[in-house]
Design a protein around this motif. Sequence first.
Motif, PDB file in Angstrom:
ATOM      1  N   LEU A 156       7.649 -37.019  79.248  1.00  0.00           N
ATOM      2  CA  LEU A 156       8.470 -35.937  78.523  1.00  0.00           C
ATOM      3  C   LEU A 156       7.383 -35.319  77.075  1.00  0.00           C
ATOM      4  O   LEU A 156       7.483 -34.147  76.987  1.00  0.00           O
ATOM      5  N   VAL A 157       6.558 -36.195  76.614  1.00  0.00           N
ATOM      6  CA  VAL A 157       5.808 -35.865  75.682  1.00  0.00           C
ATOM      7  C   VAL A 157       4.712 -34.921  76.245  1.00  0.00           C
ATOM      8  O   VAL A 157       4.763 -33.747  75.399  1.00  0.00           O
ATOM      9  N   ARG A 158       4.350 -34.986  77.264  1.00  0.00           N
ATOM     10  CA  ARG A 158       3.413 -34.188  77.925  1.00  0.00           C
ATOM     11  C   ARG A 158       3.832 -32.740  78.248  1.00  0.00           C
ATOM     12  O   ARG A 158       3.301 -31.757  77.850  1.00  0.00           O
ATOM     13  N   GLN A 159       5.246 -32.986  78.717  1.00  0.00           N
ATOM     14  CA  GLN A 159       5.761 -31.608  79.005  1.00  0.00           C
ATOM     15  C   GLN A 159       6.249 -30.833  77.627  1.00  0.00           C
ATOM     16  O   GLN A 159       5.990 -29.461  77.725  1.00  0.00           O
ATOM     17  N   ALA A 160       6.488 -31.600  76.787  1.00  0.00           N
ATOM     18  CA  ALA A 160       6.907 -30.722  75.510  1.00  0.00           C
ATOM     19  C   ALA A 160       5.868 -30.239  74.939  1.00  0.00           C
ATOM     20  O   ALA A 160       5.776 -28.925  74.398  1.00  0.00           O
ATOM     21  N   LEU A 161       4.584 -30.878  74.870  1.00  0.00           N
ATOM     22  CA  LEU A 161       3.182 -30.179  74.229  1.00  0.00           C
ATOM     23  C   LEU A 161       2.772 -29.077  75.281  1.00  0.00           C
ATOM     24  O   LEU A 161       2.505 -28.069  74.507  1.00  0.00           O
ATOM     25  N   LEU A 162       2.889 -29.213  76.555  1.00  0.00           N
ATOM     26  CA  LEU A 162       2.619 -28.007  77.401  1.00  0.00           C
ATOM     27  C   LEU A 162       3.354 -26.940  77.129  1.00  0.00           C
ATOM     28  O   LEU A 162       2.943 -25.847  77.168  1.00  0.00           O
ATOM     29  N   LEU A 163       4.763 -27.104  77.054  1.00  0.00           N
ATOM     30  CA  LEU A 163       5.860 -26.008  76.515  1.00  0.00           C
ATOM     31  C   LEU A 163       5.373 -25.479  75.259  1.00  0.00           C
ATOM     32  O   LEU A 163       5.216 -23.980  75.117  1.00  0.00           O
TER      33      LEU A 163
END
Length: 263
Positions: free
Chosen positions: A179-186
């Motif tokens: 989820l952290v990686r997805q949030a940063l990517l967003l």
Amino acid sequence: MRLDAVNWPESGDAASVAAFAACVALATFAQNLTGFAFGLILLGLTASLHVASVADAANAAMVLTLVNAWVSFRSQRIAPPWRLMRPTLMGSTIGVVAGVALLGWLSGSAVAWLRGLLGLSITACASLLLLQAGTRQRQSTPAAFACVGVLSGLLGGLFSSSGPPLVYQMYREPLDRDLVRQALLLVFAFNALFRLCLVVPAGQFSAHALLLAACAVPVVYVVTRLQIRYPTTLRPAVLKVIVAGLLLASGSSLLVSAYLAIA
């Protein structure tokens, strides 16, 4: 932006394009692994190998960040974490505008000192991340996310380096690492799109940057799809060390460039 104004034999040099594509492959791998560092690695490698100007590499990186986000979210069939990151996105919008305006107002020496201060801050954040035993017990408030978003956007507008404050915060949150990686990517994709909306109308996006981005799009697509299909599993402690190492590299690079500019 005029395509016919480019010196195509030089810009389309096969060796330079191939070297740029190799840099993009490595940067994409790191981005998919940690959720950030695409721009950091790509700009660092291209500057070291002299395969593209910093401006062209940065503009191409914005396009490729959007491609990476699109492929990642589409391939995994997951919705971007809009609700979680909404305060950050709102804050980063304000920060990017303020950063771009501030960059045009400050003198060259003032920007160099700010760059040095940013380098020191990033180095301190990386050290704290390494020394920290665990994550926060409770998730930060929306106001905290918004404040970090403003700071991240401000640094992105000034130095095209919006990642460190947000990365430091997100890797301390009690959240799943995916989820952290997805949030940063967003957030990075959002900032890249917003910055493109600022630089393209201003005529600051060259045809050479467009050529580099177009040639590297298949690389981003293939590397991202392969990592989704064959994911690399790392223990959180190992991943935290990698993240801290990349932050240290970013901070050190900024400190060196600031020193050279001031000296």
